[in-house]
Design an enzyme around this catalytic site. Structure first.
Site, PDB file in Angstrom:
ATOM      1  N   ASN A 121       0.831  -1.194   0.000  1.00  0.00           N
ATOM      2  CA  ASN A 121       0.000   0.000   0.000  1.00  0.00           C
ATOM      3  C   ASN A 121       0.872   1.253   0.000  1.00  0.00           C
ATOM      4  OD1 ASN A 121      -0.431   1.930   2.514  1.00  0.00           O
ATOM      5  ND2 ASN A 121       0.182  -0.080   3.328  1.00  0.00           N
ATOM      6  N   PHE A 125      -1.533   8.238   4.389  1.00  0.00           N
ATOM      7  CA  PHE A 125      -2.257   8.848   5.524  1.00  0.00           C
ATOM      8  C   PHE A 125      -3.554   9.530   5.085  1.00  0.00           C
ATOM      9  CE2 PHE A 125       1.643   9.610   8.552  1.00  0.00           C
ATOM     10  CZ  PHE A 125       1.753   8.245   8.720  1.00  0.00           C
ATOM     11  N   SER A 186       5.899   5.202   8.524  1.00  0.00           N
ATOM     12  CA  SER A 186       5.238   4.897   7.264  1.00  0.00           C
ATOM     13  C   SER A 186       6.157   5.286   6.112  1.00  0.00           C
ATOM     14  CB  SER A 186       3.919   5.660   7.141  1.00  0.00           C
ATOM     15  OG  SER A 186       3.405   5.546   5.823  1.00  0.00           O
ATOM     16  N   ASN A 188       5.148   5.997   3.195  1.00  0.00           N
ATOM     17  CA  ASN A 188       4.327   6.632   2.169  1.00  0.00           C
ATOM     18  C   ASN A 188       4.124   8.126   2.343  1.00  0.00           C
ATOM     19  OD1 ASN A 188       3.895   4.074   0.951  1.00  0.00           O
ATOM     20  ND2 ASN A 188       2.366   3.618   2.520  1.00  0.00           N
ATOM     21  N   THR A 189       4.753   8.722   3.361  1.00  0.00           N
ATOM     22  CA  THR A 189       4.771  10.174   3.532  1.00  0.00           C
ATOM     23  C   THR A 189       6.218  10.630   3.379  1.00  0.00           C
ATOM     24  OG1 THR A 189       2.843  10.220   5.005  1.00  0.00           O
ATOM     25  CG2 THR A 189       4.367  12.079   5.133  1.00  0.00           C
ATOM     26  N   LYS A 229       6.048   3.661  16.798  1.00  0.00           N
ATOM     27  CA  LYS A 229       6.042   2.612  15.767  1.00  0.00           C
ATOM     28  C   LYS A 229       7.221   2.814  14.838  1.00  0.00           C
ATOM     29  CE  LYS A 229       2.863   0.042  12.837  1.00  0.00           C
ATOM     30  NZ  LYS A 229       1.454  -0.101  12.418  1.00  0.00           N
ATOM     31  N   ASN A 258       6.457  -1.484  11.384  1.00  0.00           N
ATOM     32  CA  ASN A 258       5.613  -1.012  10.302  1.00  0.00           C
ATOM     33  C   ASN A 258       5.899  -1.838   9.043  1.00  0.00           C
ATOM     34  OD1 ASN A 258       3.896   0.721   8.720  1.00  0.00           O
ATOM     35  ND2 ASN A 258       4.445   2.435  10.053  1.00  0.00           N
TER      36      ASN A 258
END
Length: 372
Positions: A121, A125, A186, A188-189, A229, A258
């Site tokens: 994925n 966020f 994450s 993805n940021t 995390k 994560n």
């Protein structure tokens, strides 16, 4: 019978949809089940785990009826808390939430890799923002299980101003969370993972601790635990420094881990899609990170294990490596809600086999000399 229905009927139907559409349909269905009279009672009757004293554990002043939690990302906006609380989980995370609502990355941004029992994925966020999340948690009423609020920064917020985003989330949501999770891992940021290291991590955690204490003094009650995390994609040296900084910060514990950027050993055509990988390919790495954290801290820093838990043995390996609690996400999509009952029943059997009367006795059992 319920497992068979999910795998033979419901799962094939959901897998005909895009992963994100299937996710929205599932969350909407659970939202309706939570609002329908008798809906949560029916879910508990179908999926509730038989209560066992062997699985009850105290962590951070909170009692968990079992150690199996729902990881962040599934109920991002806390719209299905009553339903998820009725599926047999010992706790659940909502979020990741940011101060301002944001749409996330462009579609498509979620991919199934069935042959690898994995997901990729790059959601970014996507969430309704902290104000709306607070309203949703208020609507949920009294929680049946402990709720963790997973907080992050907005994409447009530069790292030098990140701590204010985390403070805003805490101010908006403090009264609604039993504990909080600082998401700095994450993939993805952009640049978010830079917050895991050195002075940036030290400053951020100091700000989080300060805001948590300000809210405690203002609203009363006992101190609420803060967890961090972390990502699995770090060297042993980087992990060591990261854990040292987290310990020095005074936050309560670590969630390991994560999603990963690694694609080693994957076979599916979506393996090269950008984003974070979750599921079975992460099983061994996340357990290894847990083991290293437990060893470095000599078991004094609580750990939540997350990553590739499909069987009771997977969960037990993480517990014996040093995790007090564990979380699932990807396996729930592949195995269905009956997974929670199977994991808990399996853990009870594994505890009995090893002669333990409570899950706490198994935490770190493979690392008692702290040299594993």
């Amino acid at each position: 019978m319920l497992d068979l229905f999910y795998k033979k009927v419901l799962k094939p139907l959901l897998f005909r949809l895009s992963p994100e559409n299937a996710h929205h349909l599932t969350i909407h269905g659970l939202h309706l089940a939570g609002r329908f009279p008798g809906g949560t009672g029916l879910l508990r009757a179908m999926y509730r785990t038989k209560q066992s004293k062997a699985l009850t554990i105290q962590v951070g002043g909170i009692e968990f009826l079992n150690p199996i939690g729902l990881a962040a990302g599934l109920d991002k906006n806390a719209v299905a808390v009553p339903a998820f609380s009725s599926l047999g989980f010992g706790f659940m995370e909502v979020g990741t939430v940011t101060p301002k609502a944001q749409p996330g990355n462009e579609l498509p941004r979620s991919f199934r890799l069935p042959v690898d029992a994995a997901l990729v994925n790059r959601m970014g966020f996507n969430n309704v923002g902290s104000e709306q999340l607070a309203a949703n948690l208020h609507k949920a009423g009294v929680y049946k299980i402990p709720i963790a609020v997973n907080i992050g920064k907005n994409k447009v917020t530069a790292n030098e101003f990140a701590e204010e985003d985390y403070r805003k989330c805490i101010r908006q949501l403090y009264r609604y969370g039993d504990f909080f999770v600082v998401n700095i891992s994450s993939p993805n940021t952009p640049d978010l993972r830079n917050l895991q290291h050195g002075d940036e991590l030290r400053k951020l955690l100091a700000a989080v601790k300060d805001e948590m204490e300000l809210q405690r003094k203002q609203l009363g009650g006992s101190e609420k635990p803060v967890w961090v995390k972390i990502a699995p994609d770090v060297t042993d040296v980087e992990l060591g420094f990261m854990v040292e900084t987290i310990v020095e910060s005074g936050v309560f514990g670590i969630i390991a881990t994560n999603t990963t950027l690694s694609r080693q050993g994957l076979r599916h055509k979506h393996a090269l899609e950008a984003g974070g990988l979750s599921g079975k390919p992460l099983t061994k790495r996340s357990t290894e990170v847990i083991r290293r954290i437990y060893t470095q801290t000599k078991g004094k820093l609580p750990i939540i294990g997350s990553g590739g838990i499909f069987t009771a043995e997977d969960a037990y390996d993480k517990i014996r490596a040093g995790a007090s609690l564990i979380e699932v996400y990807t396996a729930l999509i592949y195995e269905g809600p009956g997974l929670i009952k199977r994991l808990n029943a399996g853990l009870v059997q594994l505890l009995r086999k090893d002669g333990y009367t409570n899950i706490s006795q198994a935490v770190g059992a493979d690392c008692q000399t702290f040299d594993c």
